[in-house]
Design an enzyme around this catalytic site. Structure first.
Site, PDB file in Angstrom:
ATOM      1  N   LYS A  16      -5.083  62.799  24.748  1.00 52.87           N
ATOM      2  CA  LYS A  16      -5.675  61.702  25.533  1.00 52.87           C
ATOM      3  C   LYS A  16      -6.839  61.100  24.747  1.00 52.87           C
ATOM      4  O   LYS A  16      -8.006  61.412  24.966  1.00 52.87           O
ATOM      5  CB  LYS A  16      -6.124  62.228  26.896  1.00 52.87           C
ATOM      6  N   ARG A  53      -6.841  70.230  28.351  1.00 52.48           N
ATOM      7  CA  ARG A  53      -6.259  69.108  27.597  1.00 52.48           C
ATOM      8  C   ARG A  53      -7.318  68.431  26.732  1.00 52.48           C
ATOM      9  O   ARG A  53      -7.048  68.038  25.601  1.00 52.48           O
ATOM     10  CB  ARG A  53      -5.615  68.109  28.566  1.00 52.48           C
ATOM     11  N   GLU A  61       7.321  57.478  28.277  1.00 51.13           N
ATOM     12  CA  GLU A  61       6.445  57.379  29.445  1.00 51.13           C
ATOM     13  C   GLU A  61       5.902  55.966  29.560  1.00 51.13           C
ATOM     14  O   GLU A  61       6.233  55.101  28.754  1.00 51.13           O
ATOM     15  CB  GLU A  61       5.310  58.399  29.344  1.00 51.13           C
TER      16      GLU A  61
HETATM   17  N1  PLP Z   1       0.326  59.339  30.519  1.00 56.63           N
HETATM   18  C1  PLP Z   1      -0.677  58.552  30.116  1.00 56.63           C
HETATM   19  C2  PLP Z   1      -0.466  57.728  28.912  1.00 56.63           C
HETATM   20  C3  PLP Z   1      -1.889  58.548  30.831  1.00 56.63           C
HETATM   21  O1  PLP Z   1      -2.892  57.764  30.442  1.00 56.63           O
HETATM   22  C4  PLP Z   1      -2.028  59.357  31.956  1.00 56.63           C
HETATM   23  C5  PLP Z   1      -3.289  59.418  32.686  1.00 56.63           C
HETATM   24  O2  PLP Z   1      -4.028  60.349  32.607  1.00 56.63           O
HETATM   25  C6  PLP Z   1      -0.948  60.154  32.349  1.00 56.63           C
HETATM   26  C7  PLP Z   1       0.212  60.113  31.609  1.00 56.63           C
HETATM   27  C8  PLP Z   1      -1.041  61.034  33.546  1.00 56.63           C
HETATM   28  O3  PLP Z   1      -1.727  62.225  33.298  1.00 56.63           O
HETATM   29  P1  PLP Z   1      -2.458  63.001  34.464  1.00 56.63           P
HETATM   30  O4  PLP Z   1      -1.440  63.290  35.485  1.00 56.63           O
HETATM   31  O5  PLP Z   1      -2.953  64.237  33.815  1.00 56.63           O
HETATM   32  O6  PLP Z   1      -3.534  62.121  34.957  1.00 56.63           O
HETATM   33  C1  COI Z   2      -5.708  58.549  34.544  1.00 62.31           C
HETATM   34  O1  COI Z   2      -4.724  58.513  35.277  1.00 62.31           O
HETATM   35  O2  COI Z   2      -6.675  59.282  34.782  1.00 62.31           O
HETATM   36  C2  COI Z   2      -5.781  57.753  33.335  1.00 62.31           C
HETATM   37  O3  COI Z   2      -6.591  58.046  32.504  1.00 62.31           O
HETATM   38  C3  COI Z   2      -4.866  56.622  33.166  1.00 62.31           C
HETATM   39  C4  COI Z   2      -5.581  55.389  32.780  1.00 62.31           C
HETATM   40  C5  COI Z   2      -4.562  54.417  32.376  1.00 62.31           C
HETATM   41  C6  COI Z   2      -6.428  54.862  33.900  1.00 62.31           C
END
Ligand code: PLP
Ligand code: COI
Length: 345
Positions: free
Chosen positions: A185, A83, A221
């Site tokens: 991200k 990612r 989301e």
């Molecule tokens: N959506 C957003 C906007 C986020 O900041 C995060 C955090 O990483 C997620 C979703 C969840 O992603 P992940 O499960 O890869 O941590």
């Molecule tokens: C994560 O879950 O790793 C994120 O980056 C989310 C953030 C809002 C702390």
């Protein structure tokens, strides 16, 4: 095995604590250098660095866990590497090689072993890779120098209370433009969410839920996590975006597999209208992400309307089962699909 730091692991919140080492690598003259561990936790930049003016920055988030046998592991770091690679390309930054990303994660976690919370403490070591333009730019264009870093910090739950239900609100602001940067991200997606975040907290809500900005009809989301639902038939309903503006959460993608293959549930990945939430079609909801794990959503407010999902008393049975199964896989208590749990030390 190194001695653990003396701290009250169980009372950690989601805050930054400096550890012993970070990892750093620089991109210069068209290549990444070999990368080192550093105990210097500061960054010195030119006042004209690209990050300061045009926000060329991206990051990742993953965690290291201690298993019952005392091993240190992390969860699907290959997907974070991938990612971040995709995010960097979208921002015209030189992607950090995926194999080196995984090696760097292992190296920096191992070097900070004393900060990896013990099994059963409820805390984990949060790993935050970050990349930014250090090269000078004054006209709008990609910089030609970058820094990639990984810092680690022990953390507790992201939302207060951990697995207790939270009350969230639908934001009056939009998070991501259709076909914009919602699916990567990048720090820029969070800068513009801060006002919405501060307002939500001031109004007593734990988090914002965003609708699609094109039609404000579909659920996208939350500010820092994806959302999943359970309908009356017990199906896991997972929102998709018509406009590719939802971050591809690694937790959410893993939960789809856990629900379908391990728990035998029906999973429906499709665009979800907010009217379905208003109509009471869902009996459970949860925010899922690395930081959020799965935080059950008890209520969702939209303007003056308060929609009860599963109430504020306790998490519903499906979210509880999903959370327990996921965290048991992550901490090595039960075996997940091959390759998900990667041993570090
Ligand atoms: N959506 C957003 C906007 C986020 O900041 C995060 C955090 O990483 C997620 C979703 C969840 O992603 P992940 O499960 O890869 O941590
Ligand atoms: C994560 O879950 O790793 C994120 O980056 C989310 C953030 C809002 C702390």
């Amino acid at each position: 095995m190194s001695t653990k730091k003396d701290m009250d692991w169980g009372s950690l919140g989601f805050t930054f604590m400096q550890t012993d080492y970070s990892y750093v690598s620089n991109w210069k003259d068209g290549k990444w250098d070999s990368g080192v561990l550093t105990s210097d936790h500061t960054v010195t930049l030119s006042e004209c660095a690209g990050i300061l003016h045009y926000c060329q920055e991206c990051f990742e988030g993953l965690k290291a866990y201690t298993t019952e046998e005392g091993k240190i592991v992390c969860f699907r770091p290959d997907l974070n590497a991938e990612r971040m690679y995709d995010t960097a390309e979208r921002l015209c930054m030189p992607p950090f090689p995926k194999d080196r990303f995984i090696e760097a994660v292992k190296q920096v976690v191992k070097a900070n072993e004393a900060y990896v919370p013990p099994f059963g403490s409820g805390a984990t070591l949060y790993i935050r890779p970050v990349m930014y333009a250090t090269g000078e730019v004054i006209g709008v264009k990609p910089a030609d120098e970058y820094q990639f870093r990984i810092l680690v910090t022990p953390v507790g739950p992201y939302y207060k209370g951990g697995a207790v239900p939270i009350h969230i609100c639908v934001s009056k602001y939009d998070r991501a433009a259709p076909r914009g940067t919602g699916n990567i991200k990048a720090g820029l997606n969070y800068a513009m969410s801060l006002q919405a975040n501060v307002e939500a907290h001031a109004n007593g809500f734990a988090e914002n839920l965003y609708l699609d900005s094109e039609s404000r009809t579909y659920v996208e989301e939350a500010g820092g996590a994806n959302i999943i639902f359970v309908n009356k038939e017990g199906t896991l309903v997972v929102p998709q975006s018509h406009t590719d503006s939802i971050l591809p959460s690694i937790t959410r993608r893993s939960l789809v597999v856990v629900a379908r293959d391990l728990l035998g549930m029906t999973v429906d990945e499709r665009p979800v209208k907010f009217s379905e939430v208003e109509n009471g079609d869902f009996v459970e909801a949860g925010l899922c992400g690395t930081a959020a794990v799965i935080s059950p959503v008890g209520k969702i407010s939209y303007n003056d309307e308060e929609i009860d999902i599963s109430g504020m008393e306790a998490a519903g049975p499906v979210m509880t089962k999903l959370r327990n199964t996921l965290t048991d896989i992550q901490s090595g208590k039960i075996e997940g699909p091959e390759g998900w749990v990667v041993e570090i030390a």
